[in-house]
Design a protein around this motif. Structure first.
Motif, PDB file in Angstrom:
ATOM      1  N   ALA A   1      -2.352   5.311  10.280  1.00 55.87           N
ATOM      2  CA  ALA A   1      -1.091   5.530  10.998  1.00 55.87           C
ATOM      3  C   ALA A   1      -0.080   4.434  10.673  1.00 55.87           C
ATOM      4  O   ALA A   1       1.116   4.709  10.476  1.00 55.87           O
ATOM      5  N   TYR A   2      -0.536   3.200  10.617  1.00 56.37           N
ATOM      6  CA  TYR A   2       0.374   2.116  10.223  1.00 56.37           C
ATOM      7  C   TYR A   2       0.847   2.294   8.791  1.00 56.37           C
ATOM      8  O   TYR A   2       2.037   2.152   8.494  1.00 56.37           O
ATOM      9  N   LEU A   3      -0.072   2.627   7.882  1.00 54.22           N
ATOM     10  CA  LEU A   3       0.294   2.787   6.476  1.00 54.22           C
ATOM     11  C   LEU A   3       1.300   3.917   6.297  1.00 54.22           C
ATOM     12  O   LEU A   3       2.302   3.748   5.595  1.00 54.22           O
ATOM     13  N   VAL A   4       1.070   5.041   6.929  1.00 53.04           N
ATOM     14  CA  VAL A   4       1.984   6.172   6.762  1.00 53.04           C
ATOM     15  C   VAL A   4       3.386   5.802   7.268  1.00 53.04           C
ATOM     16  O   VAL A   4       4.390   6.253   6.717  1.00 53.04           O
ATOM     17  N   GLY A   5       3.458   4.934   8.279  1.00 50.61           N
ATOM     18  CA  GLY A   5       4.755   4.500   8.786  1.00 50.61           C
ATOM     19  C   GLY A   5       5.590   3.751   7.764  1.00 50.61           C
ATOM     20  O   GLY A   5       6.819   3.721   7.847  1.00 50.61           O
ATOM     21  N   TYR A   6       4.952   3.168   6.786  1.00 50.96           N
ATOM     22  CA  TYR A   6       5.662   2.411   5.748  1.00 50.96           C
ATOM     23  C   TYR A   6       6.079   3.262   4.551  1.00 50.96           C
ATOM     24  O   TYR A   6       6.829   2.803   3.695  1.00 50.96           O
ATOM     25  N   ILE A   7       5.598   4.488   4.476  1.00 47.99           N
ATOM     26  CA  ILE A   7       5.930   5.345   3.336  1.00 47.99           C
ATOM     27  C   ILE A   7       7.303   5.963   3.557  1.00 47.99           C
ATOM     28  O   ILE A   7       7.611   6.481   4.628  1.00 47.99           O
ATOM     29  N   ASP A   8       8.120   5.892   2.520  1.00 48.86           N
ATOM     30  CA  ASP A   8       9.483   6.391   2.596  1.00 48.86           C
ATOM     31  C   ASP A   8       9.526   7.862   2.187  1.00 48.86           C
ATOM     32  O   ASP A   8       9.623   8.185   1.001  1.00 48.86           O
TER      33      ASP A   8
ATOM     34  N   GLY B   1       0.816  -1.207   0.000  1.00 46.22           N
ATOM     35  CA  GLY B   1       0.000   0.000   0.000  1.00 46.22           C
ATOM     36  C   GLY B   1       0.852   1.259   0.000  1.00 46.22           C
ATOM     37  O   GLY B   1       0.563   2.230  -0.718  1.00 46.22           O
ATOM     38  N   ALA B   2       1.921   1.232   0.786  1.00 46.55           N
ATOM     39  CA  ALA B   2       2.821   2.391   0.853  1.00 46.55           C
ATOM     40  C   ALA B   2       3.481   2.630  -0.497  1.00 46.55           C
ATOM     41  O   ALA B   2       3.603   3.775  -0.951  1.00 46.55           O
ATOM     42  N   LYS B   3       3.874   1.548  -1.139  1.00 46.91           N
ATOM     43  CA  LYS B   3       4.508   1.664  -2.450  1.00 46.91           C
ATOM     44  C   LYS B   3       3.510   2.185  -3.488  1.00 46.91           C
ATOM     45  O   LYS B   3       3.838   3.024  -4.315  1.00 46.91           O
ATOM     46  N   LYS B   4       2.292   1.687  -3.424  1.00 46.33           N
ATOM     47  CA  LYS B   4       1.262   2.073  -4.394  1.00 46.33           C
ATOM     48  C   LYS B   4       0.845   3.536  -4.243  1.00 46.33           C
ATOM     49  O   LYS B   4       0.754   4.270  -5.218  1.00 46.33           O
ATOM     50  N   PHE B   5       0.578   3.966  -3.006  1.00 41.97           N
ATOM     51  CA  PHE B   5       0.038   5.310  -2.797  1.00 41.97           C
ATOM     52  C   PHE B   5       1.123   6.368  -2.640  1.00 41.97           C
ATOM     53  O   PHE B   5       0.940   7.505  -3.028  1.00 41.97           O
ATOM     54  N   GLY B   6       2.229   6.008  -2.026  1.00 45.18           N
ATOM     55  CA  GLY B   6       3.383   6.893  -1.929  1.00 45.18           C
ATOM     56  C   GLY B   6       3.187   8.159  -1.129  1.00 45.18           C
ATOM     57  O   GLY B   6       2.187   8.338  -0.433  1.00 45.18           O
ATOM     58  N   LYS B   7       4.164   9.041  -1.283  1.00 42.71           N
ATOM     59  CA  LYS B   7       4.200  10.251  -0.463  1.00 42.71           C
ATOM     60  C   LYS B   7       3.066  11.229  -0.741  1.00 42.71           C
ATOM     61  O   LYS B   7       2.712  12.027   0.111  1.00 42.71           O
ATOM     62  N   ASP B   8       2.468  11.154  -1.926  1.00 42.92           N
ATOM     63  CA  ASP B   8       1.348  12.055  -2.231  1.00 42.92           C
ATOM     64  C   ASP B   8       0.148  11.800  -1.322  1.00 42.92           C
ATOM     65  O   ASP B   8      -0.687  12.676  -1.133  1.00 42.92           O
TER      66      ASP B   8
END
Length: 162
Positions: free
Chosen positions: A60-67, A32-39
């Motif tokens: 909150a968990y998902l945002v933690g995985y976004i680089d 999910g983090a890879k798909k949605f990204g920083k945007d």
């Protein structure tokens, strides 16, 4: 050419798609983090502060995985406010940040009164090898925390630090 790629990436972010993803029972957060990204970070930040606790926790968990560097600020804020499940997600997400950012998040998490938040914070401290930097907080927990299991875990962590 680079500008057209950036525009294409921004168009691929769909808030409804993020909501649909978060409403699933089992989530693949790294995908999910890879798909949605920083945007998606501003949208996820708004969800974290929202009233739907389940959605807030998953965001909150998902945002933690976004680089992205801005994630640290979102997690710091989540560590200070919100329900215990959101504060746990912040402590967990700290593991994926730089040591400096993780230290700021975990410093706050180690001051929490909720045993589960402190437990996850200590796990993150241990996995990131930040024990020496946060030793005084862990020592305080080992002597003063009300939950005996957390006190004992803190004592064990102190022994590993020495």
């Amino acid at each position: 050419m680079a500008q057209s790629r950036k525009k294409a990436v921004k168009k691929s972010f769909d808030p409804q798609e993020v909501l649909d993803f978060l409403r699933q029972d089992e989530l693949d957060y790294p995908a999910g983090a890879k798909k949605f990204g920083k945007d998606a970070i501003p949208f996820l930040s708004d969800l974290i502060e929202g009233t739907d606790e389940n959605l807030s926790m998953k965001a909150a968990y998902l945002v933690g995985y976004i680089d992205d560097e801005s994630v640290g600020d979102v997690l710091k804020k989540a560590a200070e406010k919100g329900s215990s499940t959101i504060r746990i997600a912040a402590a967990y997400g700290a593991q994926k940040r730089s040591p400096e950012v993780a230290e700021a998040i975990l410093s706050r998490s180690l001051e929490d009164n909720n045993p589960s938040v402190v437990k996850f914070a200590m796990k993150s401290v241990s996995s990131m090898k930040l024990g020496k930097k946060l030793k005084s907080k862990i020592d305080h927990i080992s002597k003063n925390f009300l939950d005996d299991d957390i006190k004992n875990s803190a004592k064990d962590l102190i022994k590993k630090i020495k």
